[in-house]
Design an enzyme around this catalytic site. Structure first.
Site, PDB file in Angstrom:
ATOM      1  N   ASP A   7       3.559   5.499  10.027  1.00 36.31           N
ATOM      2  CA  ASP A   7       4.553   5.956   9.623  1.00 36.31           C
ATOM      3  C   ASP A   7       5.649   6.503  10.096  1.00 36.31           C
ATOM      4  OD1 ASP A   7       4.817   8.777   7.597  1.00 36.31           O
ATOM      5  OD2 ASP A   7       3.969   9.691   8.430  1.00 36.31           O
ATOM      6  N   GLU A  68       5.463   2.375   6.299  1.00 35.96           N
ATOM      7  CA  GLU A  68       5.983   3.252   4.809  1.00 35.96           C
ATOM      8  C   GLU A  68       7.753   2.729   4.438  1.00 35.96           C
ATOM      9  OE1 GLU A  68       4.971   7.385   3.715  1.00 35.96           O
ATOM     10  OE2 GLU A  68       7.083   7.068   4.495  1.00 35.96           O
ATOM     11  N   ASP A 141       1.322  12.814  10.232  1.00 37.67           N
ATOM     12  CA  ASP A 141       2.037  11.586  10.719  1.00 37.67           C
ATOM     13  C   ASP A 141       0.474  10.560  10.857  1.00 37.67           C
ATOM     14  OD1 ASP A 141       4.809  12.913  10.521  1.00 37.67           O
ATOM     15  OD2 ASP A 141       3.913  14.033  11.628  1.00 37.67           O
TER      16      ASP A 141
END
Length: 179
Positions: A7, A68, A141
């Site tokens: 992330d 991501e 996160d």
């Protein structure tokens, strides 16, 4: 299949390793956050993210890296930092010959919770449940990184079949034109 989920972020870059196959219980191998000081020079922050991700790759030896996909936000400065951290993660994987998959936030949320509009608490709760953890990983996160890895494990088989079908179709189409 062992997947490192990333992330991306400059201040907090979530990382999580999940192992398993679609349709079977998954196992969390590790989870954490690579942190950089907000007041450090950008080049030093990117270097710290690179060193952190390299450390995770060395320790956990994933077969895939799921990152991501950066999406447009109103704050250009935030999206730039996220994109730069994302590029570092992809570079680290590419340097080692590890395949990289990009997943959108809504794709990850839908895969893990059933809804592409789920909030961070719902994602954290489902990650906790799916990986049989005692509590949601913190900060968010870290949970998001695990969700990325889960999403990839569940979606990769279908994506691979689709890519193979497209490749077969392209071969047959080419043969038809040359005959």
């Amino acid at each position: 299949m062992r997947v490192l989920g990333v992330d991306p972020g400059l201040t907090r870059c979530g990382v999580g390793v999940v192992e398993g196959v679609a349709g079977r219980p998954l196992t969390m191998i590790g989870v954490g956050v690579v942190r950089t000081p907000a007041d450090a020079e950008l080049s030093h922050r990117l270097l710290a993210v690179e060193q952190g991700i390299e450390g995770w790759l060395d320790e956990h030896r994933p077969e895939y890296v799921a990152v991501e996909r950066v999406f447009s936000q109103h704050n250009v400065r935030t999206v730039m930092g996220t994109a730069q951290a994302s590029a570092v993660a992809m570079l680290c994987a590419a340097r080692r010959g590890i395949p990289v998959a990009l997943h959108t936030p809504s794709e990850v949320k839908a895969a893990v919770t059933g809804s592409g509009r789920a909030d961070k608490a719902q994602v954290g709760a489902m990650v906790t449940r799916l990986l049989r953890l005692s509590a949601p990983p913190r900060p968010a996160d870290a949970a998001d990184a695990l969700a990325l890895a889960i999403c990839h494990i569940w979606r990769a088989p279908a994506q691979n079949r689709l890519q193979q079908a497209v490749a077969r179709h392209a071969v047959h189409a080419t043969k038809g034109r040359t005959a």
